[in-house]
Design a protein around this motif. Structure first.
Motif, short mmCIF file in Angstrom:
data_model
loop_
_atom_site.label_atom_id
_atom_site.label_comp_id
_atom_site.label_asym_id
_atom_site.label_seq_id
_atom_site.Cartn_x
_atom_site.Cartn_y
_atom_site.Cartn_z
N SER B 29 7.34 15.52 0.69
CA SER B 29 6.17 16.09 0.04
C SER B 29 5.49 15.02 -0.80
O SER B 29 6.12 14.09 -1.29
CB SER B 29 6.56 17.29 -0.83
N ASN B 30 4.18 15.18 -0.94
CA ASN B 30 3.35 14.26 -1.71
C ASN B 30 3.57 12.79 -1.33
O ASN B 30 3.76 11.94 -2.21
CB ASN B 30 3.59 14.45 -3.21
N PRO B 31 3.53 12.50 -0.04
CA PRO B 31 3.70 11.09 0.34
C PRO B 31 2.41 10.32 0.09
O PRO B 31 1.32 10.88 0.03
CB PRO B 31 3.98 11.18 1.84
N ASN B 32 2.53 9.00 -0.06
CA ASN B 32 1.37 8.14 0.05
C ASN B 32 1.12 7.93 1.54
O ASN B 32 2.06 7.73 2.30
CB ASN B 32 1.62 6.79 -0.62
N LEU B 33 -0.14 7.98 1.95
CA LEU B 33 -0.48 7.86 3.36
C LEU B 33 -1.43 6.71 3.58
O LEU B 33 -2.27 6.41 2.71
CB LEU B 33 -1.11 9.18 3.86
N TYR B 34 -1.30 6.07 4.73
CA TYR B 34 -2.05 4.85 5.02
C TYR B 34 -2.56 4.88 6.46
O TYR B 34 -1.88 5.37 7.36
CB TYR B 34 -1.15 3.62 4.87
N TRP B 35 -3.74 4.29 6.67
CA TRP B 35 -4.24 3.99 8.00
C TRP B 35 -4.40 2.48 8.13
O TRP B 35 -5.02 1.84 7.27
CB TRP B 35 -5.60 4.65 8.27
N TYR B 36 -3.84 1.94 9.21
CA TYR B 36 -3.98 0.52 9.52
C TYR B 36 -4.61 0.38 10.91
O TYR B 36 -4.47 1.25 11.77
CB TYR B 36 -2.61 -0.17 9.59
N ARG B 37 -5.24 -0.77 11.12
CA ARG B 37 -5.68 -1.13 12.46
C ARG B 37 -5.05 -2.48 12.81
O ARG B 37 -4.98 -3.38 11.97
CB ARG B 37 -7.20 -1.24 12.54
N GLN B 38 -4.66 -2.58 14.06
CA GLN B 38 -4.05 -3.81 14.54
C GLN B 38 -4.79 -4.24 15.79
O GLN B 38 -4.76 -3.56 16.81
CB GLN B 38 -2.57 -3.59 14.84
N ALA B 39 -5.47 -5.39 15.70
CA ALA B 39 -6.10 -5.96 16.89
C ALA B 39 -5.02 -6.62 17.74
O ALA B 39 -3.95 -6.96 17.25
CB ALA B 39 -7.17 -6.97 16.47
N ALA B 40 -5.32 -6.80 19.01
CA ALA B 40 -4.34 -7.35 19.95
C ALA B 40 -3.82 -8.70 19.46
O ALA B 40 -4.60 -9.60 19.16
CB ALA B 40 -4.96 -7.49 21.33
N GLY B 41 -2.48 -8.82 19.36
CA GLY B 41 -1.87 -10.07 18.96
C GLY B 41 -2.08 -10.46 17.52
O GLY B 41 -1.89 -11.62 17.15
N ARG B 42 -2.44 -9.50 16.69
CA ARG B 42 -2.72 -9.80 15.29
C ARG B 42 -1.87 -8.93 14.37
O ARG B 42 -1.15 -8.03 14.79
CB ARG B 42 -4.21 -9.53 14.99
#
Lengths: 112, 112
Positions: B29-42
């Motif tokens: 409950s009440n987690p911190n949430l994150y969105w990431y993007r990963q480009a190819a090979g990065r």
């Protein structure tokens, strides 16, 4: 931008040998470091972490070393196995900061 | 135990179309949430993070947005996709600020 970088983009290791993956970070305020393993097409998996009040921490077949003087982090994998083939990322953050800064990653290939 | 889900696993969208990626966390409950993007090979680029319902912090100005309508639900959206939005999108959660982050399986987005 990235505060954490890696010395080598690729590492080829003979099965059974020990692997050493290096990471340099630039933010001297960073006090928490994590190593992640990412297999192709999957999300990163936590391997081991270390806080700045330590200089060494051991897990199962893995050891993380932290040298705050030169801002260097390393991951040692003992008796490397084919299943260890993956991209390894170091990440760093500082107290009260929610953000992890990731390095570019090192691709480890294990030769049979 | 805690689990994190993302869907869809893969997505192919035309330029200019809308986007909605969903992430849910179970077992905490009440987690911190994150969105990431990963480009190819990065490495991973942090896009958004949230410390609570309705609280979103943006790290990179772009045509993406995030929302947290429920405690354990995090949504990444776009009104009009660009070619440069292609990549591997990862959702993650953590218990606290200076804490390990646990990643979901990711969504592979291709914008044509």
């Amino acid at each position: 931008g990235e505060n954490v970088g890696l010395h080598l983009p690729t590492l080829s290791v003979q099965e059974g040998d020990n692997s050493i993956i290096n990471c340099a970070y630039s933010n001297s305020a960073s006090d928490y470091f994590i190593w992640y393993k990412q297999e192709s097409g999957k999300g990163p998996q936590f391997i081991i972490d270390i806080r700045s009040n330590m200089d060494k921490r051991q897990g199962q077949r893995v050891t993380v070393l932290l040298n705050k003087t030169v801002k260097h982090l390393s991951l040692q994998i003992a008796a490397t196995q084919p299943g260890d083939s993956a991209v390894y990322f170091c990440a760093e953050t500082q107290s009260n900061d929610y953000k992890l800064s990731f390095g570019a990653g090192t691709t480890v290939t294990v030769r049979a | 135990s805690q689990t994190i889900h993302q869907w869809p696993a893969t997505l192919v969208q035309p330029v200019g179309s809308p986007l909605s990626l969903e992430c849910t966390v179970e077992g905490t409950s009440n987690p911190n949430l994150y969105w990431y993007r990963q480009a190819a090979g990065r490495g991973l680029q942090l896009l958004f993070y949230s410390v609570g319902i309705g609280q979103i912090s943006s790290e990179v100005p772009q045509n993406l947005s995030a929302s947290r309508p429920q405690d354990r639900q995090f949504i990444l959206s776009s009104k009009k996709l660009l070619l440069s939005d292609s990549g591997f999108y990862l959702c993650a959660w953590s218990r606290g600020a200076v804490d390990e982050q646990f990643f979901g399986p990711g969504t592979r987005l291709t914008v044509l």
